[in-house]
Scaffold this active site. Structure first.
Site, PDB file in Angstrom:
ATOM      1  N   LYS A 244      57.777  60.716  24.977  1.00 62.36           N
ATOM      2  CA  LYS A 244      57.596  61.179  23.589  1.00 62.36           C
ATOM      3  C   LYS A 244      56.722  60.204  22.803  1.00 62.36           C
ATOM      4  CE  LYS A 244      61.993  63.620  23.824  1.00 62.36           C
ATOM      5  NZ  LYS A 244      63.438  63.601  23.533  1.00 62.36           N
TER       6      LYS A 244
ATOM      7  N   GLN B  47      67.879  59.903  20.890  1.00 61.63           N
ATOM      8  CA  GLN B  47      67.927  60.433  22.266  1.00 61.63           C
ATOM      9  C   GLN B  47      69.378  60.572  22.738  1.00 61.63           C
ATOM     10  OE1 GLN B  47      65.145  61.397  24.109  1.00 61.63           O
ATOM     11  NE2 GLN B  47      66.625  62.181  25.566  1.00 61.63           N
TER      12      GLN B  47
ATOM     13  N   ASP C  43      64.274  67.242  15.683  1.00 63.06           N
ATOM     14  CA  ASP C  43      64.913  67.842  16.865  1.00 63.06           C
ATOM     15  C   ASP C  43      65.651  69.132  16.489  1.00 63.06           C
ATOM     16  OD1 ASP C  43      64.479  66.810  19.373  1.00 63.06           O
ATOM     17  OD2 ASP C  43      65.977  65.205  19.203  1.00 63.06           O
TER      18      ASP C  43
END
Ligand code: NAD
Length: 299
Positions: free
Chosen positions: A58, A102, A125
């Site tokens: 990412k 994460q 997200d």
């Protein structure tokens, strides 16, 4: 009659590369106009190998297209309170547009608490209750990476969804459940009649055979076989599994939740594994970060 024509291979690798090029051009335009380059912060807790790889990819993708990125690495034994304080810091930092934490997180930390702490404006997200709610209401939101990637593939390959029967296998919060909501919304893509199936579903093969669009996120290698698919159906395979393969340098190859070799020839369109849904997720995250920087979800 079976459709033995060549199916349309939905190429996520190519599409994600195209999206990244589009985003890189946007960055150039922003810079030329003297604007602020989008900035993504990624929080990584502990030293799980897979998580390190995902976060690394990412951050690298941000660099490739000209976004700013910040990687916040924290020890695996961090307390929940200290992690929440790190999230608060990013929430308060006016230079950071989007943040991801994460997953998975270590046992001592509540994923729900951490997720709920992220400011919805920075939740690229799309995991916060606020943004999931907005998705269900069809308000502007950050749709989470995998569902967003699937929608983008359906859009760019001009797959007709209106009035179709979409069967989703799996009801996880990150894939199956949001996909079922998105495909049923009054939107394009959308307007499907949706059946959400899961581990308690009876007659799964029969239900799958009635699908015009079959979205598979069950997490079982090659679970969907030819006898579960209506000829001419569109197949979206979300699964990713490593299987040993001595002919490969890496010693493994990737397969999906769908038995590609036998399902592809009877489908009208299908996402391969690898190179289908997988590569789209980072492109979606980058897209959401641009939206955050431009205040397009929360003006
Ligand atoms: P999960 O394990 O959280 O959920 C699986 C779902 O399948 C559950 O809701 C369960 O009810 C359902 N299920 C289990 N057995 C079933 C059965 N016999 N019949 C019907 N339903 C059944 O999985 P997930 O996180 O949604 O991931 C699914 C797959 O997608 C995994 O292989 C994962 O690695 C992959 N994945 C890929 C991406 C990507 O970027 N391509 C992203 C996320 C997940």
């Amino acid at each position: 009659m079976e459709n033995e024509n060549q199916p349309l291979i939905i190429d996520g690798k190519k599409t994600s590369a195209t999206i990244k090029e589009e985003l890189a051009k946007e960055v150039v335009k922003i810079k030329e106009a003297g604007g602020k380059v989008p900035h993504l912060a990624a929080v990584l807790v502990g030293d799980d190998g897979a998580s390190q790889t995902y976060v690394g990819a990412k951050v690298k993708a941000c660099e490739q297209i000209g976004f700013t990125s910040t990687l916040v690495k924290l020890e695996a034994d961090i307390s929940e309170e200290d992690l929440l304080a790190e999230v608060d810091k990013i929430n308060e930092n006016p230079d950071i547009d989007g943040m991801i934490v994460q997953l998975p997180l270590p046992k001592q930390i509540s994923v729900e608490k951490v997720t709920a702490r992220i400011r919805p404006e920075k939740d690229v997200d799309g995991f916060t209750p606020a943004n999931v709610g907005r998705m269900a209401l069809n308000w502007p939101t950050y749709v989470s990476a995998t569902p967003n990637g699937i929608l983008e593939l359906i859009k760019r390959y001009e797959i007709e969804t209106s009035g179709k029967h979409c069967v989703v296998i799996g009801r996880s919060h990150i894939v199956g459940s949001p996909m079922s909501i998105l495909m049923g919304r009054n939107d394009t893509p959308g307007n499907c009649t949706v059946t959400l199936t899961h581990s308690r579903t009876k007659n799964l093969p029969e239900i799958c055979r009635s699908a015009d669009i079959l979205i598979v996120a069950i997490g079982k290698p090659e679970f969907v076989t030819k006898d579960m698919v209506k000829p001419g159906a569109v197949i979206i395979d979300v699964g990713i599994h490593r299987v040993p393969d001595e002919t490969k340098k890496s010693g493994f190859r990737l397969i999906g939740d769908v038995k590609f070799d036998e399902v592809a020839p009877i489908s009208s369109a299908i996402t391969p594994v690898p190179g289908g849904v997988g590569p789209m997720t980072i492109a979606s995250l980058l897209y959401n970060t641009l939206m955050a920087a431009q205040g397009r979800v929360y003006p």
